[in-house]
Design an enzyme around this catalytic site. Structure first.
Site, PDB file in Angstrom:
ATOM      1  N   SER A 116     -13.928 -10.759 -28.550  1.00 13.28           N
ATOM      2  CA  SER A 116     -14.290 -10.578 -29.953  1.00 13.28           C
ATOM      3  C   SER A 116     -15.526 -11.419 -30.235  1.00 13.28           C
ATOM      4  O   SER A 116     -15.682 -12.509 -29.657  1.00 13.28           O
ATOM      5  CB  SER A 116     -13.141 -11.063 -30.842  1.00 13.28           C
ATOM      6  OG  SER A 116     -13.594 -11.285 -32.152  1.00 13.28           O
ATOM      7  N   GLY A 163     -22.896  -6.554 -33.921  1.00 13.07           N
ATOM      8  CA  GLY A 163     -23.699  -7.488 -33.138  1.00 13.07           C
ATOM      9  C   GLY A 163     -22.868  -8.571 -32.484  1.00 13.07           C
ATOM     10  O   GLY A 163     -21.655  -8.447 -32.353  1.00 13.07           O
ATOM     11  N   GLY A 183     -17.053  -6.561 -23.929  1.00 12.32           N
ATOM     12  CA  GLY A 183     -16.258  -5.472 -24.512  1.00 12.32           C
ATOM     13  C   GLY A 183     -17.183  -4.399 -25.086  1.00 12.32           C
ATOM     14  O   GLY A 183     -17.010  -3.198 -24.833  1.00 12.32           O
ATOM     15  N   HIS A 184     -18.197  -4.837 -25.854  1.00 11.35           N
ATOM     16  CA  HIS A 184     -19.164  -3.869 -26.408  1.00 11.35           C
ATOM     17  C   HIS A 184     -19.898  -3.156 -25.268  1.00 11.35           C
ATOM     18  O   HIS A 184     -20.106  -1.945 -25.305  1.00 11.35           O
ATOM     19  CB  HIS A 184     -20.227  -4.581 -27.265  1.00 11.35           C
ATOM     20  CG  HIS A 184     -19.698  -5.191 -28.524  1.00 11.35           C
ATOM     21  ND1 HIS A 184     -19.710  -6.553 -28.737  1.00 11.35           N
ATOM     22  CD2 HIS A 184     -19.172  -4.643 -29.634  1.00 11.35           C
ATOM     23  CE1 HIS A 184     -19.213  -6.805 -29.931  1.00 11.35           C
ATOM     24  NE2 HIS A 184     -18.876  -5.669 -30.500  1.00 11.35           N
ATOM     25  N   GLN A 244     -17.362  -4.610 -45.887  1.00 14.78           N
ATOM     26  CA  GLN A 244     -16.029  -4.641 -45.255  1.00 14.78           C
ATOM     27  C   GLN A 244     -15.462  -6.049 -45.164  1.00 14.78           C
ATOM     28  O   GLN A 244     -14.392  -6.247 -44.617  1.00 14.78           O
ATOM     29  CB  GLN A 244     -16.060  -3.971 -43.885  1.00 14.78           C
ATOM     30  CG  GLN A 244     -16.806  -4.732 -42.797  1.00 14.78           C
ATOM     31  CD  GLN A 244     -16.921  -3.913 -41.515  1.00 14.78           C
ATOM     32  OE1 GLN A 244     -17.700  -2.974 -41.440  1.00 14.78           O
ATOM     33  NE2 GLN A 244     -16.139  -4.261 -40.505  1.00 14.78           N
ATOM     34  N   GLY A 281     -13.377   0.369 -29.758  1.00  9.78           N
ATOM     35  CA  GLY A 281     -12.407  -0.390 -28.962  1.00  9.78           C
ATOM     36  C   GLY A 281     -11.031  -0.351 -29.617  1.00  9.78           C
ATOM     37  O   GLY A 281     -10.906  -0.330 -30.847  1.00  9.78           O
ATOM     38  N   LYS A 302      -8.997  -2.725 -29.681  1.00 11.70           N
ATOM     39  CA  LYS A 302      -8.606  -4.000 -30.291  1.00 11.70           C
ATOM     40  C   LYS A 302      -8.424  -3.786 -31.803  1.00 11.70           C
ATOM     41  O   LYS A 302      -7.528  -4.315 -32.414  1.00 11.70           O
ATOM     42  CB  LYS A 302      -9.642  -5.099 -30.032  1.00 11.70           C
ATOM     43  CG  LYS A 302      -9.202  -6.431 -30.636  1.00 11.70           C
ATOM     44  CD  LYS A 302     -10.090  -7.551 -30.234  1.00 11.70           C
ATOM     45  CE  LYS A 302     -11.389  -7.551 -30.998  1.00 11.70           C
ATOM     46  NZ  LYS A 302     -11.213  -7.846 -32.448  1.00 11.70           N
ATOM     47  N   ASP A 303      -9.335  -2.957 -32.363  1.00 11.39           N
ATOM     48  CA  ASP A 303      -9.211  -2.586 -33.776  1.00 11.39           C
ATOM     49  C   ASP A 303      -8.522  -1.222 -33.834  1.00 11.39           C
ATOM     50  O   ASP A 303      -9.125  -0.225 -34.232  1.00 11.39           O
ATOM     51  CB  ASP A 303     -10.603  -2.531 -34.411  1.00 11.39           C
ATOM     52  CG  ASP A 303     -11.281  -3.883 -34.382  1.00 11.39           C
ATOM     53  OD1 ASP A 303     -10.881  -4.756 -35.146  1.00 11.39           O
ATOM     54  OD2 ASP A 303     -12.193  -4.067 -33.548  1.00 11.39           O
TER      55      ASP A 303
HETATM   56  O1  PAF Z   1     -15.576  -2.785 -35.436  1.00  9.41           O
HETATM   57  C1  PAF Z   1     -16.642  -3.178 -35.953  1.00  9.41           C
HETATM   58  O2  PAF Z   1     -17.415  -3.963 -35.385  1.00  9.41           O
HETATM   59  C2  PAF Z   1     -17.005  -2.690 -37.346  1.00  9.41           C
HETATM   60  O3  PAF Z   1     -15.881  -2.549 -38.135  1.00  9.41           O
HETATM   61  C3  PAF Z   1     -17.843  -1.399 -37.329  1.00  9.41           C
HETATM   62  C4  PAF Z   1     -17.064  -0.232 -36.765  1.00  9.41           C
HETATM   63  C5  PAF Z   1     -19.114  -1.624 -36.528  1.00  9.41           C
HETATM   64  C6  PAF Z   1     -18.242  -1.025 -38.755  1.00  9.41           C
HETATM   65  O4  PAF Z   1     -19.006  -2.023 -39.338  1.00  9.41           O
END
Ligand code: PAF
Length: 283
Positions: A188, A31, A36-37, A61, A150, A152-153
């Site tokens: 981000s 969210g 970017g999203h 996470q 993305g 970025k990660d």
């Molecule tokens: O990159 C993210 O926003 C999160 O790590 C993801 C892939 C949605 C998993 O919660």
């Protein structure tokens, strides 16, 4: 726009769509959506009949409880933003923690050939177990044909590719370019929390990555790393957590450069309590 909060109802719909040969794209998010999203969703819409966007701040996470608490939650604004792209081809899945985890908010333990131990894995305990758990679950619920992440990660992207290979999940994992603000700061959801002063200095991260790339043309990884550390020691508002020049495939730090390998520089920086990451291809 169709918004689902319940996994069985969403699965019922995606099964039905698949039985009619619809291609399903998937963009997993936590969210606080930004351009970017939206760029991932747009790519997904070009390549599929519908795109499912999940909006879920995944507790397993986060190694830092404060970070989880402060993570922005803006569902209404997110839906409004998605509606500007398409109201009928995007399906939102915004589950509760219970819908995903029941009463057992725990992650599965994964081994991703050591990818999980480098960089983010070393500094955020259990992070990739949490990411692997949620993404695997979302893949099982949605059964997408392709999923968009993305770069970025970048480490997360490599790990998700490993996850689908290990568990033979029939989904194409697609890495998409990093989307940047005009001044170079990688987009981000966390940027929204930066103070005016922090936002002003944050482009220093990408500026330093670009200089590191130039320097890597003639200097060793060790020398470039020392130079980056020195630059950040002069920046009072930004605290360097790590800078690593790593092999793109193994994500292990480079010891001696080889022309046969590709490398990326990875960085994690704190602006106050806000953690920002970025990376750049070096060759
Ligand atoms: O990159 C993210 O926003 C999160 O790590 C993801 C892939 C949605 C998993 O919660």
């Amino acid at each position: 726009m169709k918004i689902f909060h319940n996994k069985s109802e969403l699965s019922y719909l995606t099964d039905k769509l698949k039985s009619k040969d619809s291609r399903i794209g998937f963009v997993p998010t936590m969210g606080a959506l930004h351009k970017g999203h939206l760029s991932l969703v747009e790519i997904g819409l070009r390549e599929n009949n519908v795109v499912v966007v999940s909006i879920f701040v995944n507790p397993t996470q986060f190694d830092n409880k404060e970070d989880l608490k402060k993570y922005p939650r803006t569902l209404e604004a997110d839906v409004a933003l998605l509606e500007t792209i398409s109201a009928d081809k995007i399906i939102v899945y915004a589950p509760s923690v219970e819908d995903i985890y029941g009463d057992n908010v725990q992650s599965q333990s994964f081994k991703f050939d050591g990818l999980e131990r480098e960089m983010e894995g070393a500094f955020r305990e259990g992070h990739f177990d949490g990411v692997g758990t949620i993404v695997k679950r979302l893949f099982e619920i949605i059964k997408p044909d392709s999923a968009y992440f993305g770069k970025k990660d970048f480490q997360q992207l490599q790990i998700i590719k490993k996850l689908v290979a290990l568990y033979r999940i029939p989904v194409e994992v697609i890495g998409c370019s990093i989307y940047r603000e005009d001044d170079g700061l990688a987009m981000s959801s966390r940027n929204a929390r930066l103070t005016e002063k922090q936002r002003e200095v944050a482009p220093f991260i990408y500026k330093t990555l670009k200089s590191a790339k130039t320097k890597f043309g003639t200097k060793s990884a060790k020398k470039v790393t020392e130079w980056v550390e020195e630059q950040f020691s002069k920046q009072p508002l930004l605290e360097l957590e790590y800078f690593s020049i790593a092999d793109t495939k193994t994500l292990k730090p480079v010891k001696r450069k080889s022309t046969k390998k590709t490398y990326r520089a990875f960085i994690a920086v704190y602006a106050g309590d806000i953690r920002l990451i970025d990376n750049i291809a070096l060759n």
